[in-house]
Design a protein around this motif. Sequence first.
Motif, short mmCIF file in Angstrom:
data_model
loop_
_atom_site.label_atom_id
_atom_site.label_comp_id
_atom_site.label_asym_id
_atom_site.label_seq_id
_atom_site.Cartn_x
_atom_site.Cartn_y
_atom_site.Cartn_z
N TRP A 1 65.25 43.73 84.02
CA TRP A 1 64.07 44.26 84.70
C TRP A 1 62.80 43.97 83.91
O TRP A 1 61.74 43.72 84.48
N GLN A 2 62.92 44.01 82.59
CA GLN A 2 61.74 43.69 81.77
C GLN A 2 61.28 42.25 82.03
O GLN A 2 60.08 41.99 82.16
N GLU A 3 62.26 41.34 82.12
CA GLU A 3 61.91 39.93 82.36
C GLU A 3 61.27 39.77 83.74
O GLU A 3 60.29 39.05 83.91
N ARG A 4 61.85 40.49 84.73
CA ARG A 4 61.33 40.38 86.10
C ARG A 4 59.90 40.93 86.20
O ARG A 4 59.05 40.37 86.86
N LEU A 5 59.69 42.10 85.58
CA LEU A 5 58.41 42.79 85.76
C LEU A 5 57.30 42.31 84.83
O LEU A 5 56.13 42.57 85.07
N ASN A 6 57.67 41.62 83.75
CA ASN A 6 56.67 41.28 82.74
C ASN A 6 55.45 40.52 83.29
O ASN A 6 54.31 40.86 82.94
N PRO A 7 55.64 39.54 84.18
CA PRO A 7 54.46 38.79 84.63
C PRO A 7 53.40 39.68 85.32
O PRO A 7 52.21 39.55 85.05
N ILE A 8 53.87 40.61 86.14
CA ILE A 8 52.90 41.48 86.86
C ILE A 8 52.38 42.56 85.92
O ILE A 8 51.19 42.90 85.92
N TRP A 9 53.26 43.08 85.07
CA TRP A 9 52.87 44.13 84.10
C TRP A 9 51.71 43.64 83.22
O TRP A 9 50.71 44.32 83.00
N LYS A 10 51.91 42.43 82.72
CA LYS A 10 50.94 41.80 81.84
C LYS A 10 49.56 41.71 82.48
O LYS A 10 48.53 41.94 81.86
N ARG A 11 49.55 41.41 83.76
CA ARG A 11 48.26 41.26 84.46
C ARG A 11 47.57 42.59 84.64
O ARG A 11 46.35 42.71 84.56
N LEU A 12 48.37 43.64 84.91
CA LEU A 12 47.78 44.96 85.17
C LEU A 12 47.41 45.70 83.89
O LEU A 12 46.50 46.52 83.87
N ALA A 13 48.16 45.42 82.84
CA ALA A 13 48.03 46.25 81.62
C ALA A 13 47.33 45.50 80.48
O ALA A 13 47.68 45.67 79.31
N GLY A 14 46.35 44.69 80.82
CA GLY A 14 45.50 44.07 79.79
C GLY A 14 46.24 43.12 78.86
O GLY A 14 45.90 43.03 77.68
N GLY A 15 47.27 42.44 79.37
CA GLY A 15 47.97 41.45 78.54
C GLY A 15 49.19 42.00 77.82
O GLY A 15 49.81 41.30 77.03
N CYS A 16 49.54 43.26 78.07
CA CYS A 16 50.71 43.89 77.42
C CYS A 16 52.01 43.28 77.94
O CYS A 16 52.21 43.18 79.15
N HIS A 17 52.88 42.86 76.99
CA HIS A 17 54.22 42.35 77.34
C HIS A 17 55.24 43.45 77.07
O HIS A 17 55.19 44.08 76.01
#
Length: 206
Positions: A148-164
């Motif tokens: 799930w981390q791999e799946r969500l990382n691209p969108i997470w990164k965009r919303l959370a200021g570059g956070c992986h």
Amino acid sequence: MGFYENRILPKLIDVACATPPILKQREKVVPQAEGRILEVGMGSAINIPFYDASKVEMVWGLEPSEGMRRKAVPRIADAPFPVEWLGLPGEEIPLDDDSADTVLLTFTLCTIPDFAKALGQMRRVLKPGGRLLFAEHGAAPDESVRRWQERLNPIWKRLAGGCHINREIPQAIEAAGFKVESLDTMYLPGTPKVAAFQYWGFATQR
Ligand SMILES: C[S@@+](CC[C@H](N)C(=O)[O-])C[C@H]1O[C@@H](n2cnc3c(N)ncnc32)[C@H](O)[C@@H]1O
């Protein structure tokens, strides 16, 4: 930098980084900092009250975001020790070699774009025998959470200021020439598992 990054994001990060379980993580690590301290990605300076002021000579607060530095102003004003701002990214630490007794990293390695380069800079400015203290979130050990981390990382990164959410924290620290001397891990309670896996401890130069 747009309105979201400069005005909205600093508020969101300030709230997300001050939940009770996150504050508990800070309590475990920040009081160990001593001497001349470099805090990388100081953000809104939430760590200030967690330092043991009797051990602190001064803090260099490195933070590239103007919005985060603005949010830090009241906390810095209350600091019982000198704080000097360094308005540059961690990849370009403007300090001499061997100048810090402690380098402190809390919830920052997830966001630094070239974290390998930044860790190399931290190693350069840390005095021999000094400690890199860290409390970070990153890659989970469980396969299903990890997927799930791999799946969500691209969108997470965009919303959370570059956070992986999927970085291998101890491996990254070791790859930069440190030896991780102390390491604890756990899922943060009350937090969605994809963003909850914590690593904390300290490393010294190899
Ligand atoms: C999630 S916040 C954590 C802030 C703070 N360390 C804390 O514990 O509350 C991540 C911080 O890393 C900063 N940051 C982003 N890119 C960076 C870089 N290249 N070097 C250093 N800090 C960076 C962000 O501006 C932000 O303040």
